[in-house]
Design a protein around this motif. Structure first.
Motif, short mmCIF file in Angstrom:
data_model
loop_
_atom_site.label_atom_id
_atom_site.label_comp_id
_atom_site.label_asym_id
_atom_site.label_seq_id
_atom_site.Cartn_x
_atom_site.Cartn_y
_atom_site.Cartn_z
N LEU A 22 0.85 -1.19 0.00
CA LEU A 22 0.00 0.00 0.00
C LEU A 22 0.88 1.23 0.00
O LEU A 22 1.72 1.40 0.89
CB LEU A 22 -0.90 0.01 1.24
N MET A 28 -6.29 5.63 3.50
CA MET A 28 -5.43 4.54 3.98
C MET A 28 -6.16 3.68 5.00
O MET A 28 -6.14 2.44 4.93
CB MET A 28 -4.17 5.13 4.58
N TYR A 70 -2.14 -6.02 4.09
CA TYR A 70 -1.00 -5.77 3.22
C TYR A 70 0.26 -6.33 3.85
O TYR A 70 0.36 -6.48 5.07
CB TYR A 70 -0.83 -4.26 2.97
N VAL A 129 3.53 -1.25 4.06
CA VAL A 129 2.98 0.08 3.73
C VAL A 129 4.13 1.03 3.47
O VAL A 129 5.07 1.12 4.27
CB VAL A 129 2.11 0.62 4.89
#
Length: 252
Positions: free
Chosen positions: A8, A40, A49, A52
């Motif tokens: 991300l 976010m 994820y 990040v």
């Protein structure tokens, strides 16, 4: 078969965010993007994820605050993107929980290398967790557990369980487990960053500058009632760190 790792990217500049996402997809990453903290947080609710990439200077909630949220509540590794050139500011980012930082402007190939390095460290930690768990199962039957007791705390070397003085469990990462063990094995003694790295580093680990500072900060938040004024896990300016604890015992 290789599993695509999910990334991300959070940056308010579309001219950075979108080209970077396109570049990273060429390296077989699965990439989502967000322009601010609101977007976010929404994406983090919808899926998980592997890492990040987070810009520090965001509109609204800044990247440092968001990094602290991710570290405390989700545990996903974070790489900060920052234009801050002051060393103290960059260290503050690491101490709040970031796994690495990259200065703007940056070479996207370097960022890909940093991403891969952080992901490798995470994979090694998970492998270490599995290996320690496998070793602990038969050990629990064969031998008595070894447990440190200090300042009302209890730290079990077999199960890796840390309990606070109220007997509540406090979760530890693999890195925090090795760091606390090293400090307890050398109580009331100043240990330099290099000494702590030597005592905690395992074969294949790759430490970046100030990584020990980051782990100390995370461990301090778990041990201290006021991490800003630590009573046990103290900084000795210019020299390193020490665990100031009395009556440390190791017993079954």
């Amino acid at each position: 078969m290789n599993v695509r790792r999910s990334i991300l990217i959070v940056d308010d500049h579309q001219s950075i965010r979108d080209p970077l996402a396109t570049f990273m997809r060429r390296y077989d990453f699965d990439v989502d993007t967000a322009c601010d903290g609101v977007a976010m947080r929404q994406l983090l609710k919808e899926r998980s994820y592997d890492l990040v990439i987070l810009d520090v200077m965001l509109p609204g909630e800044d990247g440092l605050s968001l990094c602290g949220f991710v570290t405390e509540h989700i545990g996903t590794p974070v790489i900060l993107l920052t234009a801050m050139t002051d060393q103290a500011d960059r260290v503050a980012g690491l101490e709040i929980g970031a796994d690495d930082y990259v200065l703007k402007p940056f070479d996207p190939r370097e960022l890909v290398a940093r991403v891969r390095s952080v992901l490798r460290r995470g994979a090694r930690r998970r492998a270490d967790d599995a290996a320690l768990a496998a070793q602990a199962a038969p050990a629990a039957d064969a031998t008595a557990e070894k447990r440190y007791r200090f300042e009302g705390w209890s730290f079990d070397l077999t199960t890796r369980e840390l309990q606070d003085p109220q007997l509540s469990p406090v979760p530890l990462t693999t890195a925090e487990f090795h760091l606390l063990r090293a400090l307890l094995e050398n109580p009331n003694r100043v240990l330099s960053r290099q000494q702590l790295m030597d005592l905690t580093q395992r074969e294949g680990d790759a430490f970046f500058d100030r990584s020990i500072d980051t782990q100390i900060s995370r461990l301090r938040k778990k041990l201290e009632s006021d991490p800003r004024q630590p009573r046990m896990l103290k900084t000795v300016r210019g020299d390193g760190y020490l665990l100031a604890a009395r009556n440390i015992t190791l017993a079954p």
